[in-house]
Design a protein around this motif. Structure first.
Motif: not given
Length: 323
Positions: A263-291
């Motif tokens: 489980p921890q490896q799956k979380i780690r590696e999927v999160t790494e893909i998210y980071n490569e794609l900038g999904i974290d920044r994308l989500a933060q921008d969307k949260i800020n937009y709706y707020f």
């Protein structure tokens, strides 16, 4: 009366509520569920909205608590459909009793909430019940979309936003508009406050998606990575699937189809893909937009800023914001 005092009032209401009807086996799960507590966001939002116009906030307590009971009725059914074992640190109703009990007690809570909602007064009853009935229907539509998405890998971002608007946001919007209706607010204000709650709800749900991956477990209140482990179609995963190149999609698909994994490896590696794609920044921008969109709606409401401060402060805390 501030949000903390309102929460105390709501908790006292449920602590003192009697469940005298029979059979006891039907009502014991209802009592158990309502004693689990929680943030009580929806009734608090309703009462803070009402408070912008009137000071007799306790007058609408039963109506606000009806909305909370309805919300909890949906959780009994959600937990059963998700096969969840724990809710707010306690055993879920379908695990503690059985699936049939969860269905029947959830239905009973729905009907109890409608009955309690009728305490709003004869003059408000038609508008309140129209809003409440439409909201409950939309939430069921959102839940069905959520279930449909489980078998799809081509869900578009706009489809996901519409799903969470129905499943989560409309109940917050119902709370804020209902608070305005009960306070005899101008129609234009009631519409803006509905939009305020809707946009706030979108930000709130997207923040949950984000925090499940990037949150601090001590602050978030639960272990991170749960959505990744169960392949839940969140804003994060949907955007990753839509934006990944061939190599990233292959790596992501491997984890989505894996049945035997660390489980921890799956979380780690999927999160790494998210980071490569900038999904974290994308989500933060969307949260800020709706707020920001939510705050624009509140800013346009025709009461003096001083009377908006408690609602503003509360929603800032909801989104863990400092401004």
């Amino acid at each position: 009366m501030n949000s903390k005092e309102i929460l105390e009032l709501i908790n006292k209401y449920f602590a003192e509520k009697r469940y005298d009807r029979q059979p006891a086996s039907l009502y014991e799960p209802v009592k158990y569920t309502m004693a689990l507590g929680g943030k009580r966001i929806r009734p608090t939002l309703m009462m803070l909205t009402y408070k912008m116009y009137r000071d007799d906030v306790a007058k609408i307590l039963p109506t606000a608590c009806a909305l909370e009971m309805y919300h909890n009725s949906t959780l009994l059914h959600d937990d059963l459909m998700d096969n969840a074992e724990v809710r707010r640190g306690k055993t879920t109703v379908h695990r503690k009793w059985d699936a049939n009990t969860a269905i029947l007690s959830g239905d009973t809570m729905l009907l109890m909430s409608f009955n309690e909602m009728m305490s709003c007064g004869d003059d408000k009853l038609p508008s309140v019940m129209r809003l409440f009935s439409e909201t409950t229907l939309e939430i069921d539509e959102g839940q069905q979309y959520d279930m449909d998405f489980e078998t799809r890998d081509d869900v578009r971002e706009e489809e996901y936003i519409e799903m969470i608007r129905l499943k989560t946001s409309v109940l917050l919007a119902c709370a804020t508009e209902m608070g305005a209706l009960l306070a005899d607010a101008p129609d234009a204000d009631a519409k803006r406050l509905y939009k305020f709650g809707e946009q706030l709800g979108l930000a709130f749900q997207l923040q949950d998606d984000y925090l499940d991956v990037y949150g601090d477990p001590k602050v978030f209140g639960k272990a991170i990575g749960g959505d990744i482990l169960c392949n839940k179609k969140t804003y994060m995963l949907i955007n990753a699937l839509n934006k990944a190149d061939e190599n990233q999609k292959e790596r992501l698909t491997k984890w989505l189809s894996a049945t035997d994994y660390d489980p921890q490896q799956k979380i780690r590696e999927v999160t790494e893909i998210y980071n490569e794609l900038g999904i974290d920044r994308l989500a933060q921008d969307k949260i800020n937009y709706y707020f920001t969109e939510a705050r624009k709606q509140l800013d346009m409401v025709s009461v003096v800023d001083e009377r908006k401060q408690d609602l503003r402060l509360y929603t800032d805390q909801m989104l863990r914001r400092d401004r």
